[in-house]
Design a protein around this motif. Structure first.
Motif, PDB file in Angstrom:
ATOM      1  N   ILE A 106       0.842  -1.211   0.000  1.00 34.53           N
ATOM      2  CA  ILE A 106       0.000   0.000   0.000  1.00 34.53           C
ATOM      3  C   ILE A 106       0.874   1.257   0.000  1.00 34.53           C
ATOM      4  O   ILE A 106       0.674   2.173  -0.794  1.00 34.53           O
ATOM      5  CB  ILE A 106      -0.927   0.003   1.230  1.00 34.53           C
ATOM      6  CG1 ILE A 106      -1.745  -1.265   1.297  1.00 34.53           C
ATOM      7  CG2 ILE A 106      -1.793   1.267   1.231  1.00 34.53           C
ATOM      8  CD1 ILE A 106      -2.959  -1.299   0.445  1.00 34.53           C
ATOM      9  N   VAL A 107       1.845   1.314   0.907  1.00 40.90           N
ATOM     10  CA  VAL A 107       2.573   2.576   1.071  1.00 40.90           C
ATOM     11  C   VAL A 107       3.617   2.771  -0.026  1.00 40.90           C
ATOM     12  O   VAL A 107       3.915   3.884  -0.420  1.00 40.90           O
ATOM     13  CB  VAL A 107       3.245   2.628   2.468  1.00 40.90           C
ATOM     14  CG1 VAL A 107       3.825   3.997   2.709  1.00 40.90           C
ATOM     15  CG2 VAL A 107       2.258   2.275   3.550  1.00 40.90           C
ATOM     16  N   GLY A 109       4.239   0.120  -3.018  1.00 36.82           N
ATOM     17  CA  GLY A 109       3.914  -0.462  -4.322  1.00 36.82           C
ATOM     18  C   GLY A 109       2.897   0.347  -5.117  1.00 36.82           C
ATOM     19  O   GLY A 109       3.079   0.587  -6.308  1.00 36.82           O
ATOM     20  N   LEU A 110       1.828   0.788  -4.461  1.00 35.30           N
ATOM     21  CA  LEU A 110       0.779   1.518  -5.182  1.00 35.30           C
ATOM     22  C   LEU A 110       1.314   2.809  -5.773  1.00 35.30           C
ATOM     23  O   LEU A 110       0.774   3.333  -6.746  1.00 35.30           O
ATOM     24  CB  LEU A 110      -0.396   1.835  -4.259  1.00 35.30           C
ATOM     25  CG  LEU A 110      -1.190   0.659  -3.703  1.00 35.30           C
ATOM     26  CD1 LEU A 110      -2.360   1.158  -2.877  1.00 35.30           C
ATOM     27  CD2 LEU A 110      -1.711  -0.219  -4.824  1.00 35.30           C
ATOM     28  N   PHE A 111       2.369   3.362  -5.177  1.00 36.36           N
ATOM     29  CA  PHE A 111       2.917   4.623  -5.666  1.00 36.36           C
ATOM     30  C   PHE A 111       3.993   4.403  -6.728  1.00 36.36           C
ATOM     31  O   PHE A 111       4.557   5.354  -7.241  1.00 36.36           O
ATOM     32  CB  PHE A 111       3.465   5.442  -4.503  1.00 36.36           C
ATOM     33  CG  PHE A 111       2.389   5.961  -3.591  1.00 36.36           C
ATOM     34  CD1 PHE A 111       1.828   7.200  -3.799  1.00 36.36           C
ATOM     35  CD2 PHE A 111       1.907   5.190  -2.549  1.00 36.36           C
ATOM     36  CE1 PHE A 111       0.815   7.680  -2.988  1.00 36.36           C
ATOM     37  CE2 PHE A 111       0.894   5.650  -1.732  1.00 36.36           C
ATOM     38  CZ  PHE A 111       0.355   6.897  -1.950  1.00 36.36           C
ATOM     39  N   GLY A 112       4.323   3.141  -7.012  1.00 36.37           N
ATOM     40  CA  GLY A 112       5.276   2.865  -8.077  1.00 36.37           C
ATOM     41  C   GLY A 112       6.504   2.093  -7.630  1.00 36.37           C
ATOM     42  O   GLY A 112       7.308   1.708  -8.457  1.00 36.37           O
ATOM     43  N   GLY A 113       6.670   1.889  -6.328  1.00 36.01           N
ATOM     44  CA  GLY A 113       7.812   1.102  -5.868  1.00 36.01           C
ATOM     45  C   GLY A 113       8.875   1.951  -5.203  1.00 36.01           C
ATOM     46  O   GLY A 113       8.631   3.110  -4.856  1.00 36.01           O
ATOM     47  N   LEU A 114      10.035   1.373  -5.053  1.00 39.01           N
ATOM     48  CA  LEU A 114      11.117   2.032  -4.320  1.00 39.01           C
ATOM     49  C   LEU A 114      11.446   3.395  -4.930  1.00 39.01           C
ATOM     50  O   LEU A 114      11.626   3.524  -6.132  1.00 39.01           O
ATOM     51  CB  LEU A 114      12.365   1.150  -4.357  1.00 39.01           C
ATOM     52  CG  LEU A 114      13.592   1.726  -3.638  1.00 39.01           C
ATOM     53  CD1 LEU A 114      13.319   1.879  -2.159  1.00 39.01           C
ATOM     54  CD2 LEU A 114      14.806   0.868  -3.872  1.00 39.01           C
ATOM     55  N   GLY A 115      11.507   4.408  -4.078  1.00 36.13           N
ATOM     56  CA  GLY A 115      11.839   5.744  -4.554  1.00 36.13           C
ATOM     57  C   GLY A 115      10.624   6.579  -4.908  1.00 36.13           C
ATOM     58  O   GLY A 115      10.736   7.779  -5.093  1.00 36.13           O
ATOM     59  N   ASP A 116       9.448   5.945  -4.994  1.00 33.49           N
ATOM     60  CA  ASP A 116       8.256   6.672  -5.406  1.00 33.49           C
ATOM     61  C   ASP A 116       7.292   6.957  -4.263  1.00 33.49           C
ATOM     62  O   ASP A 116       6.343   7.723  -4.425  1.00 33.49           O
ATOM     63  CB  ASP A 116       7.509   5.887  -6.493  1.00 33.49           C
ATOM     64  CG  ASP A 116       8.276   5.916  -7.799  1.00 33.49           C
ATOM     65  OD1 ASP A 116       9.070   6.839  -7.992  1.00 33.49           O
ATOM     66  OD2 ASP A 116       8.082   5.003  -8.619  1.00 33.49           O
ATOM     67  N   ASN A 117       7.527   6.318  -3.105  1.00 36.72           N
ATOM     68  CA  ASN A 117       6.638   6.563  -1.972  1.00 36.72           C
ATOM     69  C   ASN A 117       7.002   7.908  -1.346  1.00 36.72           C
ATOM     70  O   ASN A 117       8.156   8.308  -1.354  1.00 36.72           O
ATOM     71  CB  ASN A 117       6.789   5.448  -0.942  1.00 36.72           C
ATOM     72  CG  ASN A 117       8.224   5.179  -0.587  1.00 36.72           C
ATOM     73  OD1 ASN A 117       9.011   4.803  -1.443  1.00 36.72           O
ATOM     74  ND2 ASN A 117       8.587   5.413   0.648  1.00 36.72           N
TER      75      ASN A 117
ATOM     76  N   SER C 163       6.686   9.896  -9.939  1.00 38.34           N
ATOM     77  CA  SER C 163       6.521   8.507  -9.502  1.00 38.34           C
ATOM     78  C   SER C 163       5.894   7.662 -10.598  1.00 38.34           C
ATOM     79  O   SER C 163       5.146   8.167 -11.424  1.00 38.34           O
ATOM     80  CB  SER C 163       5.642   8.455  -8.256  1.00 38.34           C
ATOM     81  OG  SER C 163       6.271   9.092  -7.191  1.00 38.34           O
ATOM     82  N   ARG C 164       6.230   6.363 -10.557  1.00 31.87           N
ATOM     83  CA  ARG C 164       5.686   5.456 -11.586  1.00 31.87           C
ATOM     84  C   ARG C 164       4.377   4.836 -11.105  1.00 31.87           C
ATOM     85  O   ARG C 164       4.262   3.624 -10.930  1.00 31.87           O
ATOM     86  CB  ARG C 164       6.713   4.368 -11.870  1.00 31.87           C
ATOM     87  CG  ARG C 164       8.018   4.886 -12.433  1.00 31.87           C
ATOM     88  CD  ARG C 164       9.143   3.927 -12.127  1.00 31.87           C
ATOM     89  NE  ARG C 164       9.358   3.829 -10.690  1.00 31.87           N
ATOM     90  CZ  ARG C 164      10.147   2.921 -10.120  1.00 31.87           C
ATOM     91  NH1 ARG C 164      10.754   2.029 -10.847  1.00 31.87           N
ATOM     92  NH2 ARG C 164      10.299   2.907  -8.813  1.00 31.87           N
ATOM     93  N   ILE C 165       3.393   5.703 -10.858  1.00 24.98           N
ATOM     94  CA  ILE C 165       2.101   5.235 -10.351  1.00 24.98           C
ATOM     95  C   ILE C 165       1.407   4.413 -11.435  1.00 24.98           C
ATOM     96  O   ILE C 165       1.371   4.819 -12.592  1.00 24.98           O
ATOM     97  CB  ILE C 165       1.233   6.437  -9.951  1.00 24.98           C
ATOM     98  CG1 ILE C 165       1.886   7.179  -8.790  1.00 24.98           C
ATOM     99  CG2 ILE C 165      -0.179   6.014  -9.586  1.00 24.98           C
ATOM    100  CD1 ILE C 165       1.408   8.569  -8.606  1.00 24.98           C
TER     101      ILE C 165
END
Lengths: 304, 207, 193
Positions: A106-107, A109-117, C163-165
């Motif tokens: 949730i915190v 993966g949904l945002f795109g993975g490592l570096g994107d949260n 981000s790669r949403i």
């Protein structure tokens, strides 16, 4: 290694990420060992369950969403490890597992993975667990060998432990946060290997101690109680969720310390490190905005 | 969504005029998010909102024709408020449980209708078309609210429509009953809907 | 307790502990797509001003018209009217004082009236049984809470731009999930005021 890189586009090379994450894991080992020494093998079980759940969660999520599976960059393992060390020893296994999965799916993966949260996964998962099952996260087992089942943490009953006890960690609390000696060993290792800079942890602890002192708490006890030191060293320093600019990092760390002091003094929860760092994470993009232009201009000027 | 220079006012306006039914439904659910925590009462709120919406759409279509474009939103808001008030009185009289679940969020039905009814476009279509649109949105909204309430009730307290469906050892995840859980549940529901409709579209395109 | 500290506590409560967006889930519709901190701040200011005005207007309407005339069943319509008048006044004010700001918000400010935080605060004031002064303060502080919320959200949305949403979550779903995580963090304020 330059640590003030913008996190999102740069931390994707698995090799360099793995080295960084390996350093963090090594730095966390003293805390794990101290936790097992203080609370027995229940502590090890909790930490292992959350770590395995986080890694499996990341694996399944990346496979389901047809991404390249990157659990070998060890970032999920670090998230799970830090979450486990933030829980009380002997927390129910499903609690630790759910927390691990929430953190990576949730915190992060949904945002795109490592570096994107935009927020620290382990801490957000802990906040979720505290909101959802408060009784398990406010129930602190006494250190092994002490004649009690549960006990009051130093924050719930200030002054009941000596400074030496606070420092060595034969006190109730979350697994990783009790032994300050182990945290300091990890801190020195991270700074020596240039994995983190000393700036954020030192500024955050100093600010919390000073503000706590103004609000009437003993500064030494403030620094050595609860999860302040652990949070400042291992969670506030997360590259992905802290500001990129140096002045931004100063404001971020001092602000987080101030919030810790305010939360400990006024909120219903005895400890507020989790929330203080989360709120600092949320403000990080705004802090970067305030300082970015000047820093970019400065760099341009230097190159020209 | 990519253009950065669109002003916020225009964005809000887009939210009010969008023809994307899924987006309108989700925007309509936002004002009631705090109280849509149980399946039964969410169903009640959905039905009440749908009824108010159909009535408001009828009057909106009539008055929308004779109001200048700038006045449409204010006029439609007042119409929605009137029918939200009527719906609230009906709930208080005959469905006290739903009314209690709504609590002080009852007037929010008016704002829900504003988004569901596409306040920025009222008066553009004929009465028949506006009514058909309102009925469709109303049915969709009842489904969305019931699903939202059911998911939050199932995980947040272990029951659905008040019946215990999960094994006795289940410990409810209290967060789902809080606003934080409402945001999360609605966001994930929208994601699932997008994924499903996206897959259907692809199938349709290849067939 | 002095009046000053009581007002300070009320401020902390409205802005943080009982934040209208993160603790009461009102007003989210306005922040779905907004990714620019500057326009978010401008919009937040407009809403804060409109909330202050509409709180006062709703209170006056309720006490001076509805209650004496025995028309309390029309409260929702009356509050909606108060919101509309408040937004209309703010629009006039914005055009007169800062034409550039009004321009940056896209000409008409009327869509601001669709923000459920505005109607919500009027209802909250009524339910709490506030006096006129308390209602105005509640509107002002609630509006500041909204301003804080929308600026934080815009900062996060800006951060997420790189981000790669996943495609299915872009736009409103990820904004909702972000709001959920921020709401979790705001729970730290529980009990402060």
């Amino acid at each position: 290694m330059n640590l003030h890189l913008s996190p999102a586009p740069h931390v994707h090379s698995p090799q360099s990420t793995r080295v960084l994450m390996l350093n963090v894991i090594v730095a966390l080992l003293p805390c794990v060992i101290a936790g097992v020494w203080v609370f027995g093998f229940a502590a090890l079980a909790t930490v292992l369950v959350s770590t395995v759940a986080a890694v499996l969660g990341e694996l399944v999520w990346q496979a389901l969403t047809k991404q390249k599976v990157r659990v070998d960059d060890l970032s999920a393992a670090v998230t799970g490890l830090i979450l486990g060390l933030n829980l009380p020893a002997g927390a129910p296994w499903w609690l630790a597992a759910l927390g691990g999965v929430f953190a990576v799916v949730i915190v992060k993966g949904l945002f795109g993975g490592l570096g994107d949260n935009f927020i620290n996964p382990a801490l957000a998962a802990r906040a979720m667990l505290l909101a959802s099952w408060p009784k398990y996260l406010t129930h602190w087992p006494a250190p092994a060998g002490v004649d009690a089942v549960t006990a009051a943490t130093p924050l719930a009953s200030p002054g009941s432990y000596t400074t030496a006890q606070l420092f060595l960690g034969r006190i109730p609390g979350a697994i990783g946060e009790v032994c300050k000696l182990a945290i300091l060993i990890g801190f020195v290792y991270l700074v020596v290997t240039k994995t983190i800079s000393w700036r954020i942890p030192v500024a955050m602890v100093a600010s919390a101690a000073l503000c706590g002192w103004v609000l009437g708490a003993n500064p030494v006890a403030t620094a050595l109680s609860g999860g302040l030191l652990f949070g400042a060293v291992f969670m506030a320093t997360d590259y992905v969720t802290c500001p990129m600019t140096v002045p931004g990092q100063w404001v971020y760390a001092v602000g987080a310390g101030l919030l810790v002091a305010i939360f400990r003094r006024f909120s219903v929860y005895p400890e507020g490190v989790t929330y203080a760092i989360l709120l600092a994470n949320i403000s990080a993009p705004l802090l970067d905005r305030c300082f970015r232009r000047r820093v970019y201009g400065h760099e341009k000027g230097e190159k020209a | 969504m990519a253009e950065m220079n669109t002003s916020l006012g225009a964005r809000v306006e887009t939210a009010l005029t969008t023809k994307n039914p899924a987006l309108r439904l989700a925007l309509g659910a936002c004002p009631l998010l705090a109280v849509a925590t149980r399946a039964a009462s969410s169903l009640g709120m959905g039905v009440a909102t749908a009824c108010a919406l159909v009535c408001a759409a009828l009057f909106g279509a009539i008055f929308g024709k004779i109001t200048p474009e700038k006045g449409r939103l204010p006029v439609f808001l007042l119409i929605c408020a009137a029918f939200a008030g009527a719906a609230h009185m009906v709930l208080q009289g005959w469905f006290p449980a739903v009314s209690e679940g709504l609590g002080l969020y009852a007037p929010m039905i008016a704002v829900s209708c504003l988004f569901l009814g596409g306040a920025g476009r009222i008066g553009e279509d004929g009465i028949g078309k506006a009514l058909a649109d309102a009925v469709g949105m109303g049915v969709g909204f009842i489904c969305l609210m019931t699903a939202l309430g059911a998911v939050r009730e199932l995980i947040g307290c272990g029951t659905v429509f008040g019946a215990a469906v999960l094994p006795a050892g289940f410990e409810p995840m209290l967060m789902l009953a809080m606003p934080a859980g409402g945001f999360l549940a609605l966001g994930l529901l929208m994601g699932v809907c997008n994924a499903v409709s996206g897959r259907n579209k692809k199938k349709g395109a290849s067939a | 307790m002095s009046d000053f500290s009581r007002i300070l506590l009320f401020l902390v409560s409205c802005v943080f502990t009982q934040n209208i967006v993160f603790a009461r889930a009102l007003g989210f519709t306005a922040m779905g797509d907004e990714r620019r901190v500057e326009t978010a701040a401008g919009y937040g200011l407009v809403v804060a001003l409109a909330m202050t005005l509409s709180s006062a207007l709703a209170w006056l309407l309720d006490m001076l018209v509805l209650v004496p005339a025995g028309m309390i069943h029309l409260r929702i319509v009356a509050f909606a009217l108060a919101v509309l008048v408040a937004v209309w006044l703010v629009e006039k004010l914005a055009v007169a004082a800062r034409p550039a700001l009004a321009e940056s918000l896209g000409g008409s400010l009327m869509p601001v009236a669709a923000n459920c935080a505005l109607l919500g605060i009027a209802v909250l004031n009524y339910e709490a049984g506030y006096t006129l002064g308390q209602a105005v303060l509640s509107g002002l502080f609630g509006g500041l809470g909204f301003l804080v919320a929308i600026v934080l959200m815009a900062g996060v949305q800006e951060r997420l731009e790189t981000s790669r949403i996943p495609e299915t979550l872009k736009g409103m779903p990820i904004a909702l999930i972000s709001a959920s995580l921020i709401a979790l963090a705001f729970m730290g304020f529980t009990g402060i005021a």
